[in-house]
Design a protein around this motif. Structure first.
Motif, PDB file in Angstrom:
ATOM      1  N   ILE A   1       0.838  -1.206   0.000  1.00 62.20           N
ATOM      2  CA  ILE A   1       0.000   0.000   0.000  1.00 62.20           C
ATOM      3  C   ILE A   1       0.869   1.250   0.000  1.00 62.20           C
ATOM      4  O   ILE A   1       0.605   2.212  -0.732  1.00 62.20           O
ATOM      5  CB  ILE A   1      -0.971  -0.017   1.200  1.00 62.20           C
ATOM      6  CG1 ILE A   1      -2.023  -1.104   1.002  1.00 62.20           C
ATOM      7  CG2 ILE A   1      -1.638   1.339   1.393  1.00 62.20           C
ATOM      8  CD1 ILE A   1      -2.901  -1.334   2.209  1.00 62.20           C
ATOM      9  N   PHE A   2       1.932   1.242   0.794  1.00 65.89           N
ATOM     10  CA  PHE A   2       2.847   2.387   0.830  1.00 65.89           C
ATOM     11  C   PHE A   2       3.498   2.605  -0.529  1.00 65.89           C
ATOM     12  O   PHE A   2       3.591   3.740  -1.005  1.00 65.89           O
ATOM     13  CB  PHE A   2       3.912   2.172   1.904  1.00 65.89           C
ATOM     14  CG  PHE A   2       4.973   3.231   1.917  1.00 65.89           C
ATOM     15  CD1 PHE A   2       4.704   4.500   2.369  1.00 65.89           C
ATOM     16  CD2 PHE A   2       6.251   2.950   1.445  1.00 65.89           C
ATOM     17  CE1 PHE A   2       5.682   5.477   2.374  1.00 65.89           C
ATOM     18  CE2 PHE A   2       7.235   3.913   1.439  1.00 65.89           C
ATOM     19  CZ  PHE A   2       6.948   5.189   1.905  1.00 65.89           C
TER      20      PHE A   2
ATOM     21  N   ILE B   1       1.047   4.176  -2.837  1.00 71.90           N
ATOM     22  CA  ILE B   1       0.797   5.596  -2.535  1.00 71.90           C
ATOM     23  C   ILE B   1       1.910   6.481  -3.097  1.00 71.90           C
ATOM     24  O   ILE B   1       1.637   7.557  -3.646  1.00 71.90           O
ATOM     25  CB  ILE B   1       0.631   5.801  -1.015  1.00 71.90           C
ATOM     26  CG1 ILE B   1      -0.692   5.185  -0.547  1.00 71.90           C
ATOM     27  CG2 ILE B   1       0.678   7.273  -0.644  1.00 71.90           C
ATOM     28  CD1 ILE B   1      -0.874   5.173   0.948  1.00 71.90           C
ATOM     29  N   ILE B   2       3.148   6.031  -2.988  1.00 72.26           N
ATOM     30  CA  ILE B   2       4.248   6.872  -3.478  1.00 72.26           C
ATOM     31  C   ILE B   2       4.529   6.628  -4.957  1.00 72.26           C
ATOM     32  O   ILE B   2       5.521   7.117  -5.489  1.00 72.26           O
ATOM     33  CB  ILE B   2       5.536   6.660  -2.645  1.00 72.26           C
ATOM     34  CG1 ILE B   2       6.070   5.237  -2.787  1.00 72.26           C
ATOM     35  CG2 ILE B   2       5.321   7.024  -1.198  1.00 72.26           C
ATOM     36  CD1 ILE B   2       7.459   5.057  -2.232  1.00 72.26           C
ATOM     37  N   ASP B   3       3.673   5.899  -5.641  1.00 68.48           N
ATOM     38  CA  ASP B   3       3.792   5.616  -7.083  1.00 68.48           C
ATOM     39  C   ASP B   3       5.132   4.969  -7.449  1.00 68.48           C
ATOM     40  O   ASP B   3       5.800   5.370  -8.391  1.00 68.48           O
ATOM     41  CB  ASP B   3       3.593   6.888  -7.918  1.00 68.48           C
ATOM     42  CG  ASP B   3       2.173   7.384  -7.855  1.00 68.48           C
ATOM     43  OD1 ASP B   3       1.283   6.533  -7.690  1.00 68.48           O
ATOM     44  OD2 ASP B   3       1.962   8.602  -7.969  1.00 68.48           O
TER      45      ASP B   3
END
Length: 93
Positions: free
Chosen positions: A79-80, A83-85
């Motif tokens: 997930i992290f 989020i940071i692509d």
């Protein structure tokens, strides 16, 4: 007038609200909910015995709990990265 008499303490018939009438246990005892499952809670043991039992628990952990924690950490990492692509295509050719 009672100048020389000592004052008597008042007596109350107090019973806690949520205490069984069966008399199981002490209603005033504060106990953690996981105390029944821990080995190191006993107060009669020495520090060395408690330390050795804590090390034994650390060496023989619950396998199912470890697997669950690893799965949760893996999902959070994905997930992290989302989020940071982060581009996952660098791992695949």
């Amino acid at each position: 007038m009672g100048l020389l008499k000592t004052r008597k303490n008042k007596k109350f018939n107090y019973q806690p609200r949520y205490f069984d009438d069966k008399g199981e246990g002490n209603p005033f005892e504060i106990k953690h909910k996981f105390d029944d499952f821990r080995k190191t809670v006993e107060t009669n043991k020495s520090i060395k015995t408690r330390f050795n039992e804590a090390l034994e628990d650390y060496k023989n952990p619950d396998k199912e709990a470890n697997r669950r924690i690893l799965i949760i950490v893996g999902i959070l990492v994905l997930i992290f990265l989302f989020i940071i692509d982060f581009d996952l295509s660098i791992f695949f050719s």
